[in-house]
Design a protein around this motif. Sequence first.
Motif, PDB file in Angstrom:
ATOM      1  N   VAL A 120     -42.115 -18.561  26.825  1.00 30.00           N
ATOM      2  CA  VAL A 120     -41.968 -17.837  25.562  1.00 30.00           C
ATOM      3  C   VAL A 120     -43.234 -17.038  25.255  1.00 30.00           C
ATOM      4  CG1 VAL A 120     -41.824 -18.183  23.063  1.00 30.00           C
ATOM      5  CG2 VAL A 120     -40.238 -19.397  24.585  1.00 30.00           C
ATOM      6  N   THR A 121     -44.388 -17.612  25.549  1.00 31.57           N
ATOM      7  CA  THR A 121     -45.653 -16.913  25.316  1.00 31.57           C
ATOM      8  C   THR A 121     -45.752 -15.651  26.164  1.00 31.57           C
ATOM      9  OG1 THR A 121     -46.768 -18.989  24.777  1.00 31.57           O
ATOM     10  CG2 THR A 121     -48.167 -17.136  25.383  1.00 31.57           C
ATOM     11  N   ASP A 122     -45.274 -15.722  27.410  1.00 31.74           N
ATOM     12  CA  ASP A 122     -45.257 -14.538  28.268  1.00 31.74           C
ATOM     13  C   ASP A 122     -44.411 -13.430  27.640  1.00 31.74           C
ATOM     14  OD1 ASP A 122     -46.826 -15.726  30.313  1.00 31.74           O
ATOM     15  OD2 ASP A 122     -45.051 -16.703  31.144  1.00 31.74           O
ATOM     16  N   VAL A 123     -43.269 -13.810  27.087  1.00 35.80           N
ATOM     17  CA  VAL A 123     -42.384 -12.829  26.439  1.00 35.80           C
ATOM     18  C   VAL A 123     -43.061 -12.214  25.226  1.00 35.80           C
ATOM     19  CG1 VAL A 123     -40.239 -12.547  25.147  1.00 35.80           C
ATOM     20  CG2 VAL A 123     -40.242 -13.863  27.270  1.00 35.80           C
ATOM     21  N   GLU A 124     -43.701 -13.035  24.423  1.00 32.36           N
ATOM     22  CA  GLU A 124     -44.348 -12.537  23.209  1.00 32.36           C
ATOM     23  C   GLU A 124     -45.472 -11.557  23.547  1.00 32.36           C
ATOM     24  OE1 GLU A 124     -45.333 -16.252  21.423  1.00 32.36           O
ATOM     25  OE2 GLU A 124     -43.363 -16.473  20.451  1.00 32.36           O
ATOM     26  N   THR A 125     -46.189 -11.832  24.634  1.00 30.35           N
ATOM     27  CA  THR A 125     -47.234 -10.909  25.076  1.00 30.35           C
ATOM     28  C   THR A 125     -46.624  -9.598  25.559  1.00 30.35           C
ATOM     29  OG1 THR A 125     -48.655 -12.757  25.724  1.00 30.35           O
ATOM     30  CG2 THR A 125     -49.155 -10.606  26.685  1.00 30.35           C
ATOM     31  N   PHE A 126     -45.549  -9.699  26.349  1.00 30.74           N
ATOM     32  CA  PHE A 126     -44.859  -8.521  26.871  1.00 30.74           C
ATOM     33  C   PHE A 126     -44.298  -7.675  25.740  1.00 30.74           C
ATOM     34  CE2 PHE A 126     -40.840  -7.060  29.306  1.00 30.74           C
ATOM     35  CZ  PHE A 126     -41.464  -5.905  29.758  1.00 30.74           C
ATOM     36  N   ALA A 127     -43.811  -8.337  24.691  1.00 32.93           N
ATOM     37  CA  ALA A 127     -43.149  -7.633  23.589  1.00 32.93           C
ATOM     38  C   ALA A 127     -44.090  -6.720  22.821  1.00 32.93           C
ATOM     39  CB  ALA A 127     -42.510  -8.637  22.634  1.00 32.93           C
ATOM     40  N   ALA A 128     -45.386  -6.892  22.997  1.00 34.74           N
ATOM     41  CA  ALA A 128     -46.341  -6.012  22.324  1.00 34.74           C
ATOM     42  C   ALA A 128     -46.194  -4.564  22.779  1.00 34.74           C
ATOM     43  CB  ALA A 128     -47.766  -6.499  22.587  1.00 34.74           C
ATOM     44  N   SER A 129     -45.578  -4.357  23.961  1.00 32.36           N
ATOM     45  CA  SER A 129     -45.404  -2.996  24.486  1.00 32.36           C
ATOM     46  C   SER A 129     -44.048  -2.395  24.140  1.00 32.36           C
ATOM     47  CB  SER A 129     -45.570  -3.003  26.009  1.00 32.36           C
ATOM     48  OG  SER A 129     -44.479  -3.681  26.638  1.00 32.36           O
ATOM     49  N   TRP A 130     -43.174  -3.151  23.459  1.00 35.47           N
ATOM     50  CA  TRP A 130     -41.825  -2.670  23.197  1.00 35.47           C
ATOM     51  C   TRP A 130     -41.828  -1.670  22.044  1.00 35.47           C
ATOM     52  CZ3 TRP A 130     -38.651  -7.887  23.194  1.00 35.47           C
ATOM     53  CH2 TRP A 130     -38.806  -8.500  24.441  1.00 35.47           C
ATOM     54  N   LEU A 140     -30.175 -15.146  33.147  1.00 30.45           N
ATOM     55  CA  LEU A 140     -30.382 -16.589  33.040  1.00 30.45           C
ATOM     56  C   LEU A 140     -30.926 -17.228  34.318  1.00 30.45           C
ATOM     57  CD1 LEU A 140     -27.191 -17.529  30.985  1.00 30.45           C
ATOM     58  CD2 LEU A 140     -29.516 -17.113  30.135  1.00 30.45           C
ATOM     59  N   GLU A 141     -31.653 -16.474  35.135  1.00 25.62           N
ATOM     60  CA  GLU A 141     -32.385 -17.070  36.252  1.00 25.62           C
ATOM     61  C   GLU A 141     -33.799 -17.462  35.819  1.00 25.62           C
ATOM     62  OE1 GLU A 141     -30.385 -15.291  40.319  1.00 25.62           O
ATOM     63  OE2 GLU A 141     -32.053 -14.199  39.434  1.00 25.62           O
ATOM     64  N   ILE A 142     -34.067 -17.374  34.529  1.00 27.69           N
ATOM     65  CA  ILE A 142     -35.305 -17.823  33.913  1.00 27.69           C
ATOM     66  C   ILE A 142     -34.940 -18.892  32.888  1.00 27.69           C
ATOM     67  CG2 ILE A 142     -36.497 -15.639  34.306  1.00 27.69           C
ATOM     68  CD1 ILE A 142     -35.873 -14.868  31.419  1.00 27.69           C
ATOM     69  N   PRO A 143     -35.912 -19.644  32.362  1.00 26.56           N
ATOM     70  CA  PRO A 143     -35.564 -20.654  31.349  1.00 26.56           C
ATOM     71  C   PRO A 143     -34.791 -20.051  30.176  1.00 26.56           C
ATOM     72  CG  PRO A 143     -37.813 -20.990  32.111  1.00 26.56           C
ATOM     73  CD  PRO A 143     -37.342 -19.692  32.720  1.00 26.56           C
ATOM     74  N   VAL A 144     -33.788 -20.775  29.709  1.00 31.37           N
ATOM     75  CA  VAL A 144     -32.948 -20.273  28.615  1.00 31.37           C
ATOM     76  C   VAL A 144     -33.776 -19.951  27.375  1.00 31.37           C
ATOM     77  CG1 VAL A 144     -31.121 -20.914  26.988  1.00 31.37           C
ATOM     78  CG2 VAL A 144     -30.841 -21.388  29.424  1.00 31.37           C
ATOM     79  N   GLU A 145     -34.755 -20.790  27.079  1.00 29.33           N
ATOM     80  CA  GLU A 145     -35.558 -20.543  25.885  1.00 29.33           C
ATOM     81  C   GLU A 145     -36.377 -19.255  26.004  1.00 29.33           C
ATOM     82  OE1 GLU A 145     -37.815 -23.733  28.348  1.00 29.33           O
ATOM     83  OE2 GLU A 145     -35.741 -23.244  27.799  1.00 29.33           O
ATOM     84  N   THR A 146     -36.745 -18.881  27.228  1.00 31.63           N
ATOM     85  CA  THR A 146     -37.484 -17.646  27.441  1.00 31.63           C
ATOM     86  C   THR A 146     -36.578 -16.438  27.213  1.00 31.63           C
ATOM     87  OG1 THR A 146     -38.895 -18.788  29.040  1.00 31.63           O
ATOM     88  CG2 THR A 146     -38.909 -16.383  29.091  1.00 31.63           C
ATOM     89  N   ALA A 147     -35.379 -16.494  27.786  1.00 33.96           N
ATOM     90  CA  ALA A 147     -34.411 -15.419  27.569  1.00 33.96           C
ATOM     91  C   ALA A 147     -34.039 -15.311  26.096  1.00 33.96           C
ATOM     92  CB  ALA A 147     -33.169 -15.655  28.416  1.00 33.96           C
ATOM     93  N   ALA A 148     -33.859 -16.465  25.440  1.00 37.27           N
ATOM     94  CA  ALA A 148     -33.496 -16.469  24.021  1.00 37.27           C
ATOM     95  C   ALA A 148     -34.588 -15.840  23.169  1.00 37.27           C
ATOM     96  CB  ALA A 148     -33.222 -17.900  23.558  1.00 37.27           C
ATOM     97  N   ARG A 149     -35.843 -16.124  23.487  1.00 35.33           N
ATOM     98  CA  ARG A 149     -36.943 -15.539  22.712  1.00 35.33           C
ATOM     99  C   ARG A 149     -36.986 -14.026  22.900  1.00 35.33           C
ATOM    100  NH1 ARG A 149     -39.252 -15.179  18.177  1.00 35.33           N
ATOM    101  NH2 ARG A 149     -41.533 -14.883  18.177  1.00 35.33           N
ATOM    102  N   PRO A 167     -27.063 -16.871  36.250  1.00 37.99           N
ATOM    103  CA  PRO A 167     -25.895 -17.679  36.577  1.00 37.99           C
ATOM    104  C   PRO A 167     -25.289 -18.339  35.337  1.00 37.99           C
ATOM    105  CG  PRO A 167     -27.898 -18.793  37.256  1.00 37.99           C
ATOM    106  CD  PRO A 167     -28.308 -17.426  36.818  1.00 37.99           C
ATOM    107  N   ALA A 168     -23.998 -18.588  35.389  1.00 40.35           N
ATOM    108  CA  ALA A 168     -23.252 -19.040  34.225  1.00 40.35           C
ATOM    109  C   ALA A 168     -23.670 -20.443  33.801  1.00 40.35           C
ATOM    110  CB  ALA A 168     -21.760 -19.023  34.534  1.00 40.35           C
ATOM    111  N   ARG A 169     -23.742 -20.633  32.500  1.00 44.54           N
ATOM    112  CA  ARG A 169     -24.014 -21.947  31.923  1.00 44.54           C
ATOM    113  C   ARG A 169     -23.630 -21.898  30.453  1.00 44.54           C
ATOM    114  NH1 ARG A 169     -30.427 -22.168  32.615  1.00 44.54           N
ATOM    115  NH2 ARG A 169     -29.928 -20.971  34.474  1.00 44.54           N
ATOM    116  N   THR A 170     -23.430 -23.057  29.850  1.00 45.44           N
ATOM    117  CA  THR A 170     -23.208 -23.073  28.414  1.00 45.44           C
ATOM    118  C   THR A 170     -24.545 -22.824  27.720  1.00 45.44           C
ATOM    119  OG1 THR A 170     -23.483 -25.481  28.409  1.00 45.44           O
ATOM    120  CG2 THR A 170     -21.236 -24.626  28.541  1.00 45.44           C
ATOM    121  N   LEU A 171     -24.488 -22.154  26.570  1.00 43.66           N
ATOM    122  CA  LEU A 171     -25.702 -21.746  25.869  1.00 43.66           C
ATOM    123  C   LEU A 171     -25.671 -22.218  24.421  1.00 43.66           C
ATOM    124  CD1 LEU A 171     -25.924 -18.040  27.111  1.00 43.66           C
ATOM    125  CD2 LEU A 171     -27.355 -19.957  27.857  1.00 43.66           C
ATOM    126  N   PRO A 172     -26.838 -22.399  23.815  1.00 41.47           N
ATOM    127  CA  PRO A 172     -26.876 -22.715  22.381  1.00 41.47           C
ATOM    128  C   PRO A 172     -26.205 -21.595  21.577  1.00 41.47           C
ATOM    129  CG  PRO A 172     -29.036 -23.049  23.392  1.00 41.47           C
ATOM    130  CD  PRO A 172     -28.182 -22.366  24.416  1.00 41.47           C
TER     131      PRO A 172
END
Length: 326
Positions: A120-130, A140-149, A167-172
């Motif tokens: 999640v921290t990696d995403v938050e750092t990346f998002a500074a450029s959005w 979803l080949e990365i942790p679900v919480e990372t994709a969700a963030r 890949p397919a999985r049930t999600l929150p």
Amino acid sequence: MPTCEVYVVGSYGVAFWIVGEVPAPGETVLGSGFAFGHGGKGSNQAIGAARLGAKCKLLAGVGADKFGSEALELWRVEGVDCLAVRQTTETPTMAGIIILDAAGENRIITDPGANAQLTVTDVETFAASWVDPGILLTQLEIPVETAARALAIGKARGLTTILNPAPARTLPKEIFTDVDILTPNQSEARILLGLEADDPQADAEIALKLRALGVAHVVMTLGADGALIAGPDGITKIASYLVDVVDTTGAGDAFNGALAAGLASGLTLTEAARRGTAAGALAVTKKLVVPALPDERQISKLMKTGTLAYEDQGRFPSHRPSGYRR
């Protein structure tokens, strides 16, 4: 509308292909056509979008190994901004083994490797450029919480958020309200609802049930039958193209990359999905994923003439494409 940027939060991995039948427990079978190359849904989709003119930035995880170094060079060559990619000494680059049968259908097993370390921290750092407007694309080949963030930040920033749930999985359930466009294939759509992958309910009904979870639009890929879009205005069907199937592995990635690039260039969702369908059809006509991802000229030719844009195919084939699921 000027072209906006595409931000991809996803995976990279090296893929190993072999053609043959899946062995039974304890059995060894002979295969053929061994090959290896670049893979990972995030990387594939970013390259697919970049080849179609999108300005694309990628966040992924790779190992501090030979494969990770080759990935960085690949993105530089393809014009994908990879400054945010995390290279780690803790785990190796993701690897996948793909078995193709005689019909071109694939079965895949992967070790997520460094992609599992994407946080999640990696995403938050990346998002500074959005920058808004923009397109946020994740899988979803990365942790679900990372994709969700990534989806939550993208939605809050006003970006168009796309989740390719593979890949397919049930999600929150709370993830879905941050998704503007959900792009499952037929089996993935059913798994998201907690159903069997081959549940007999109509695709349109399944898509409407996914919308009821809070998704703004569902774009379901239908293989030989093209795609359908479920949105506030109802159901729209998108026709496909008939092609010779060589390898279905990258079809969904080609579709999603082209969809994101189309939206970034100002196309409507329906127009972008049509281009995605053409990209997916072209992708199944060649082995390996990255070499099969089409460029603008190839897609334009296929959409204009209804014939294959790859000159080395030599004819317009009559076989059904199986790009996502039959």
